[in-house]
Design a protein around this motif. Structure first.
Motif, PDB file in Angstrom:
ATOM      1  N   LEU A  43       0.829  -1.202   0.000  1.00  0.00           N
ATOM      2  CA  LEU A  43       0.000   0.000   0.000  1.00  0.00           C
ATOM      3  C   LEU A  43       0.867   1.257   0.000  1.00  0.00           C
ATOM      4  N   ARG A  44       0.587   2.167  -0.919  1.00  0.00           N
ATOM      5  CA  ARG A  44       1.293   3.448  -0.964  1.00  0.00           C
ATOM      6  C   ARG A  44       0.521   4.478  -0.139  1.00  0.00           C
ATOM      7  N   VAL A  45       1.200   5.148   0.749  1.00  0.00           N
ATOM      8  CA  VAL A  45       0.541   6.116   1.628  1.00  0.00           C
ATOM      9  C   VAL A  45       1.312   7.433   1.636  1.00  0.00           C
ATOM     10  N   ARG A  46       0.642   8.457   2.106  1.00  0.00           N
ATOM     11  CA  ARG A  46       1.252   9.774   2.298  1.00  0.00           C
ATOM     12  C   ARG A  46       1.159  10.149   3.777  1.00  0.00           C
ATOM     13  N   ASP A  47       2.035  11.036   4.185  1.00  0.00           N
ATOM     14  CA  ASP A  47       2.051  11.473   5.585  1.00  0.00           C
ATOM     15  C   ASP A  47       0.684  12.003   6.003  1.00  0.00           C
ATOM     16  N   GLY A  48       0.262  11.580   7.183  1.00  0.00           N
ATOM     17  CA  GLY A  48      -0.957  12.105   7.771  1.00  0.00           C
ATOM     18  C   GLY A  48      -2.248  11.493   7.275  1.00  0.00           C
ATOM     19  N   GLU A  49      -2.173  10.502   6.395  1.00  0.00           N
ATOM     20  CA  GLU A  49      -3.396   9.913   5.871  1.00  0.00           C
ATOM     21  C   GLU A  49      -4.085   9.023   6.896  1.00  0.00           C
ATOM     22  N   THR A  50      -5.349   8.761   6.622  1.00  0.00           N
ATOM     23  CA  THR A  50      -6.126   7.821   7.429  1.00  0.00           C
ATOM     24  C   THR A  50      -6.410   6.584   6.584  1.00  0.00           C
ATOM     25  N   ILE A  51      -6.175   5.411   7.165  1.00  0.00           N
ATOM     26  CA  ILE A  51      -6.314   4.148   6.461  1.00  0.00           C
ATOM     27  C   ILE A  51      -7.271   3.254   7.234  1.00  0.00           C
ATOM     28  N   VAL A  52      -8.047   2.449   6.528  1.00  0.00           N
ATOM     29  CA  VAL A  52      -8.931   1.489   7.179  1.00  0.00           C
ATOM     30  C   VAL A  52      -8.609   0.087   6.681  1.00  0.00           C
ATOM     31  N   ASP A  53      -8.521  -0.849   7.613  1.00  0.00           N
ATOM     32  CA  ASP A  53      -8.284  -2.259   7.298  1.00  0.00           C
ATOM     33  C   ASP A  53      -9.613  -2.988   7.426  1.00  0.00           C
ATOM     34  N   LEU A  54     -10.072  -3.567   6.328  1.00  0.00           N
ATOM     35  CA  LEU A  54     -11.358  -4.262   6.306  1.00  0.00           C
ATOM     36  C   LEU A  54     -11.134  -5.740   6.575  1.00  0.00           C
ATOM     37  N   GLY A  55     -11.564  -6.192   7.736  1.00  0.00           N
ATOM     38  CA  GLY A  55     -11.273  -7.547   8.178  1.00  0.00           C
ATOM     39  C   GLY A  55      -9.913  -7.583   8.830  1.00  0.00           C
ATOM     40  N   VAL A 110     -21.184  -1.565   6.927  1.00  0.00           N
ATOM     41  CA  VAL A 110     -20.142  -0.593   7.246  1.00  0.00           C
ATOM     42  C   VAL A 110     -20.711   0.800   7.501  1.00  0.00           C
ATOM     43  N   GLU A 111     -21.875   1.087   6.903  1.00  0.00           N
ATOM     44  CA  GLU A 111     -22.472   2.411   7.097  1.00  0.00           C
ATOM     45  C   GLU A 111     -22.923   2.640   8.534  1.00  0.00           C
ATOM     46  N   GLN A 112     -23.028   1.571   9.324  1.00  0.00           N
ATOM     47  CA  GLN A 112     -23.371   1.701  10.741  1.00  0.00           C
ATOM     48  C   GLN A 112     -22.138   1.948  11.613  1.00  0.00           C
ATOM     49  N   ILE A 113     -20.960   1.898  11.000  1.00  0.00           N
ATOM     50  CA  ILE A 113     -19.715   2.003  11.759  1.00  0.00           C
ATOM     51  C   ILE A 113     -18.998   3.321  11.494  1.00  0.00           C
ATOM     52  N   PHE A 114     -18.856   3.682  10.226  1.00  0.00           N
ATOM     53  CA  PHE A 114     -18.150   4.905   9.845  1.00  0.00           C
ATOM     54  C   PHE A 114     -18.981   5.695   8.843  1.00  0.00           C
ATOM     55  N   SER A 115     -18.710   6.985   8.779  1.00  0.00           N
ATOM     56  CA  SER A 115     -19.372   7.843   7.795  1.00  0.00           C
ATOM     57  C   SER A 115     -18.770   7.601   6.411  1.00  0.00           C
ATOM     58  N   PRO A 116     -19.519   7.889   5.365  1.00  0.00           N
ATOM     59  CA  PRO A 116     -18.984   7.700   4.018  1.00  0.00           C
ATOM     60  C   PRO A 116     -17.813   8.639   3.750  1.00  0.00           C
ATOM     61  N   GLN A 117     -16.894   8.188   2.907  1.00  0.00           N
ATOM     62  CA  GLN A 117     -15.740   8.973   2.485  1.00  0.00           C
ATOM     63  C   GLN A 117     -14.910   9.463   3.676  1.00  0.00           C
ATOM     64  N   SER A 118     -14.687   8.560   4.637  1.00  0.00           N
ATOM     65  CA  SER A 118     -13.958   8.922   5.858  1.00  0.00           C
ATOM     66  C   SER A 118     -12.464   8.666   5.778  1.00  0.00           C
ATOM     67  N   PHE A 119     -12.005   7.945   4.735  1.00  0.00           N
ATOM     68  CA  PHE A 119     -10.616   7.497   4.722  1.00  0.00           C
ATOM     69  C   PHE A 119      -9.927   7.798   3.395  1.00  0.00           C
ATOM     70  N   ASP A 120      -8.603   7.969   3.488  1.00  0.00           N
ATOM     71  CA  ASP A 120      -7.785   8.194   2.295  1.00  0.00           C
ATOM     72  C   ASP A 120      -7.408   6.881   1.620  1.00  0.00           C
ATOM     73  N   GLY A 121      -7.321   5.821   2.394  1.00  0.00           N
ATOM     74  CA  GLY A 121      -6.914   4.537   1.842  1.00  0.00           C
ATOM     75  C   GLY A 121      -7.586   3.395   2.577  1.00  0.00           C
ATOM     76  N   ALA A 122      -7.679   2.266   1.889  1.00  0.00           N
ATOM     77  CA  ALA A 122      -8.242   1.051   2.484  1.00  0.00           C
ATOM     78  C   ALA A 122      -7.336  -0.114   2.131  1.00  0.00           C
ATOM     79  N   ILE A 123      -7.312  -1.092   2.992  1.00  0.00           N
ATOM     80  CA  ILE A 123      -6.472  -2.265   2.775  1.00  0.00           C
ATOM     81  C   ILE A 123      -7.269  -3.487   3.199  1.00  0.00           C
TER      82      ILE A 123
END
Length: 247
Positions: A43-55, A110-123
């Motif tokens: 996964l390529r990331v940038r400083d300060g990003e927010t990432i979510v791991d699904l599972g 997932v919509e019961q857990i986080f708001s839409p478009q909350s993350f910069d990256g997902a893994i």
């Protein structure tokens, strides 16, 4: 600050990255594999990003990401309560509890857990086996982690699309034999495959896995980077994989 956590009789404390990261795992239940390490480095990331791991499982991918990138904030969704609890203890043990949050929940809701478009990256390291593929593992943790019992590939991709901001990236690892299925599903869920890397056990063996990074709402055109070879010979990792494990 690292906080020592209680290790139960049916658990182990395992270390990686030159013993700089510790992971609490079940002795007999699901245990992370090299796949998770390869995915975390892909996964390529940038400083300060927010990432979510699904599972998120035992939390090994968020732990590695927090170690490699000191400015990242990583969340994880995991359906199995015992694994969530271990992942949270692992985060505290490593001193990442301010940047790593694992919540119990279902990617199908997932919509019961986080708001839409909350993350910069997902893994995501999704279950590799459909219900009609392979023997169903009798251990409940391994069964859910390996087979599409609670969620299918589509559910994970749909969750990623929901959570990602526009042009956000989603990285997955999947069996090479199901690569066409993965790429087709990603395109249909508007996560356009943009970067691929085949994973081979040995230099002359067929690909066993594929790493794919998709971008939400991107145009079509994919880059295939040089293959990743795991072993020079049986039991001997290649230099690249050694760096992943010893960094």
């Amino acid at each position: 600050m690292r906080k020592r956590q209680k290790i139960l009789e049916d658990e182990t404390l395992d270390v990686l990255l030159k013993e700089k990261v510790a992971v609490i795992q079940s002795k007999k239940g699901y245990r992370f594999s090299l796949d998770a390490v390869l995915l975390a480095h892909f996964l390529r990331v940038r400083d300060g990003e927010t990432i979510v791991d699904l599972g998120a499982g035992s939390g090994v991918v968020p732990l590695i990401l927090c170690f490699l990138h000191s400015s990242l904030h990583v969340a994880g969704i995991e359906i199995q309560a015992a694994m969530v609890e271990r992942a949270l203890r692992s985060a505290a043990w490593n001193g990442f509890e301010q940047r790593m949050k694992i919540v119990q929940g279902d990617v199908c809701s997932v919509e019961q857990i986080f708001s839409p478009q909350s993350f910069d990256g997902a893994i995501c390291n999704p279950p590799y086996l459909g219900l009609k593929r392979g023997r169903i593992n009798p251990d409940p943790e391994r069964r859910v982690a390996r087979h599409e019992i609670r969620a299918s590939l589509r559910h994970f991709l749909q969750a990623g699309f929901y959570l990602l901001r526009d042009k956000g990236k989603m990285a997955l690892i999947y069996p090479a034999g199901r690569a066409v299925e993965l790429l087709q599903a990603m395109r249909e869920e508007s996560l356009e495959p943009k970067r691929m890397r085949w994973v081979h056990s040995f230099p002359t063996s067929e690909a066993a896995l594929v790493l794919v990074e998709g971008v939400k709402g991107a145009r079509s055109e994919v880059t295939v980077v040089p293959p990743l070879v795991v072993y020079e010979e049986p039991g001997i990792y290649t230099e690249e994989v050694k760096k992943f494990l010893d960094r």
